[in-house]
Design a protein around this motif. Sequence first.
Motif, PDB file in Angstrom:
ATOM      1  N   LYS A 120     117.982-100.206   1.906  1.00 52.08           N
ATOM      2  CA  LYS A 120     117.594 -99.352   0.910  1.00 52.08           C
ATOM      3  C   LYS A 120     118.422 -98.218   0.739  1.00 52.08           C
ATOM      4  CE  LYS A 120     112.993 -99.217   1.691  1.00 52.08           C
ATOM      5  NZ  LYS A 120     111.488 -98.915   1.427  1.00 52.08           N
ATOM      6  N   ARG A 121     119.302 -97.880   2.176  1.00 51.18           N
ATOM      7  CA  ARG A 121     120.087 -96.658   1.991  1.00 51.18           C
ATOM      8  C   ARG A 121     121.315 -97.130   1.155  1.00 51.18           C
ATOM      9  NH1 ARG A 121     120.840 -96.952   8.573  1.00 51.18           N
ATOM     10  NH2 ARG A 121     122.874 -96.554   7.572  1.00 51.18           N
ATOM     11  N   PHE A 122     121.557 -98.385   0.655  1.00 48.78           N
ATOM     12  CA  PHE A 122     122.634 -98.737   0.064  1.00 48.78           C
ATOM     13  C   PHE A 122     122.277 -98.929  -1.492  1.00 48.78           C
ATOM     14  CE2 PHE A 122     123.739 -99.846   4.380  1.00 48.78           C
ATOM     15  CZ  PHE A 122     124.938 -99.387   4.499  1.00 48.78           C
ATOM     16  N   LEU A 123     121.004 -99.067  -1.900  1.00 46.97           N
ATOM     17  CA  LEU A 123     120.429 -99.431  -3.102  1.00 46.97           C
ATOM     18  C   LEU A 123     120.444 -98.297  -4.238  1.00 46.97           C
ATOM     19  CD1 LEU A 123     119.547-102.185  -4.438  1.00 46.97           C
ATOM     20  CD2 LEU A 123     117.352-101.602  -4.150  1.00 46.97           C
ATOM     21  N   PRO A 124     121.290 -98.166  -5.105  1.00 44.90           N
ATOM     22  CA  PRO A 124     121.172 -96.946  -6.039  1.00 44.90           C
ATOM     23  C   PRO A 124     119.873 -97.059  -6.668  1.00 44.90           C
ATOM     24  CG  PRO A 124     123.119 -98.183  -6.455  1.00 44.90           C
ATOM     25  CD  PRO A 124     122.260 -99.004  -5.551  1.00 44.90           C
ATOM     26  N   GLU A 125     118.987 -96.099  -6.523  1.00 46.28           N
ATOM     27  CA  GLU A 125     117.635 -95.953  -6.918  1.00 46.28           C
ATOM     28  C   GLU A 125     117.658 -95.798  -8.571  1.00 46.28           C
ATOM     29  OE1 GLU A 125     114.993 -93.204  -5.029  1.00 46.28           O
ATOM     30  OE2 GLU A 125     115.406 -93.823  -3.024  1.00 46.28           O
ATOM     31  N   GLU A 126     118.844 -95.358  -9.035  1.00 46.14           N
ATOM     32  CA  GLU A 126     118.920 -95.001 -10.371  1.00 46.14           C
ATOM     33  C   GLU A 126     119.298 -96.066 -11.249  1.00 46.14           C
ATOM     34  OE1 GLU A 126     122.931 -94.186  -8.885  1.00 46.14           O
ATOM     35  OE2 GLU A 126     120.719 -93.593  -8.237  1.00 46.14           O
ATOM     36  N   GLU A 127     119.650 -97.427 -10.723  1.00 45.82           N
ATOM     37  CA  GLU A 127     119.968 -98.285 -11.335  1.00 45.82           C
ATOM     38  C   GLU A 127     118.904 -98.939 -11.925  1.00 45.82           C
ATOM     39  OE1 GLU A 127     122.528 -99.913 -12.553  1.00 45.82           O
ATOM     40  OE2 GLU A 127     124.353 -98.965 -11.277  1.00 45.82           O
ATOM     41  N   LYS A 128     118.371 -99.191 -13.069  1.00 40.01           N
ATOM     42  CA  LYS A 128     117.547 -99.887 -13.722  1.00 40.01           C
ATOM     43  C   LYS A 128     117.299-101.392 -13.246  1.00 40.01           C
ATOM     44  CE  LYS A 128     117.262 -97.074 -17.872  1.00 40.01           C
ATOM     45  NZ  LYS A 128     117.069 -97.106 -19.155  1.00 40.01           N
ATOM     46  N   ALA A 129     118.413-102.024 -13.216  1.00 44.84           N
ATOM     47  CA  ALA A 129     118.716-103.266 -12.596  1.00 44.84           C
ATOM     48  C   ALA A 129     117.914-103.672 -11.244  1.00 44.84           C
ATOM     49  CB  ALA A 129     120.210-103.990 -12.945  1.00 44.84           C
ATOM     50  N   PHE A 130     117.873-102.637 -10.556  1.00 39.61           N
ATOM     51  CA  PHE A 130     117.697-102.721  -9.169  1.00 39.61           C
ATOM     52  C   PHE A 130     115.930-102.057  -9.009  1.00 39.61           C
ATOM     53  CE2 PHE A 130     122.001-102.062  -7.932  1.00 39.61           C
ATOM     54  CZ  PHE A 130     122.404-103.394  -8.227  1.00 39.61           C
TER      55      PHE A 130
END
Length: 328
Positions: free
Chosen positions: A140-150
């Motif tokens: 989760k440190r590498f997952l962009p939270e603002e990305e709707k796809a994620f």
Amino acid sequence: MKVRLHSNNLEELFIEKTYPDRFSSHQNGGVTERNYSAELLDGQGGYREIFMENIHIGHGNMKMNTRAELDFESDMETVEMHFALQGKTRAEDRDHNHTYLFDYNQHNIIYANRLNGRAFYPSGKNIELFEINLFPDFFKRFLPEEEKAFFRFLKAINRQENSVLSSHHYPITPAMHWLIQEILNCNRKGLYKRFFLEAKVTELLLLQLEQISSAQEPTKHQLKKSDIERMHAVKDYLGRHLNEPCTLLELAHLFGTNEYSLKKGFKEVFGTTVFSYWSAVKMNRAKHMLLEEKMTVREVADRIGYKNPQHFTTAFKKRFGHPPSHIR
């Protein structure tokens, strides 16, 4: 943490693997390796794994002598970067009523919280897979939270619900293939090996996230199975003949097809053109020769098929942003 693999009638236990907390290891700079022979499962080839803190890497390359159905159980919570390098694979998650199907050259990212299921292996077919397991908080440190796809995937992880990042699998790009080979062929030792593998795993994850974030829904293969296998044969040939000049027409005739079918089929299976792939493999191999094998620019140019070193220098600079003489 444990993983158990046994025959579907529960009578024979093939493998039971135990891992330390968070894959931490006190050996060889924090890196531990294990190898398993496919003979345990009545097959050829084997499975290799590397693990260190927060990261587990697995590479299986095998051919089963008979069709196999193997039950597996795992008490791990993990995010898996999954790459189907060769053959078709199928696994069922019985507890959550989900089936994972991967075709040639496809990848995706899977979240799994305790698995109880069954894997299916056809007889006489080469199966090669590459997988990297990450702890969810590390991932989760590498997952962009603002990305709707994620967002949906992140929500599933927080709820500890098994999920797949994308409902569609994506083609493994040449850059991804090269990173996988760098990980598998790393000859560094101890702490330096751990640093190298961590960097390459992060880079590979970046490529996955970028592709899934920016790509539209991938087109499903319209090719016959024999045509897909032909495209893989072309890719393997290109990797083995870097220094031999070849036109698209000659390549098509060599593999029993025509120029149009080769261009269309290769782009459909690998997401890039034949010569874009060949150029990427050449430049990545050249970079490896310069850095790891300490070869001169002229030697590398000759090895990958450039008669004129200046032409090689131009191509290298176009790909990496600097000439090969500056790479060290």
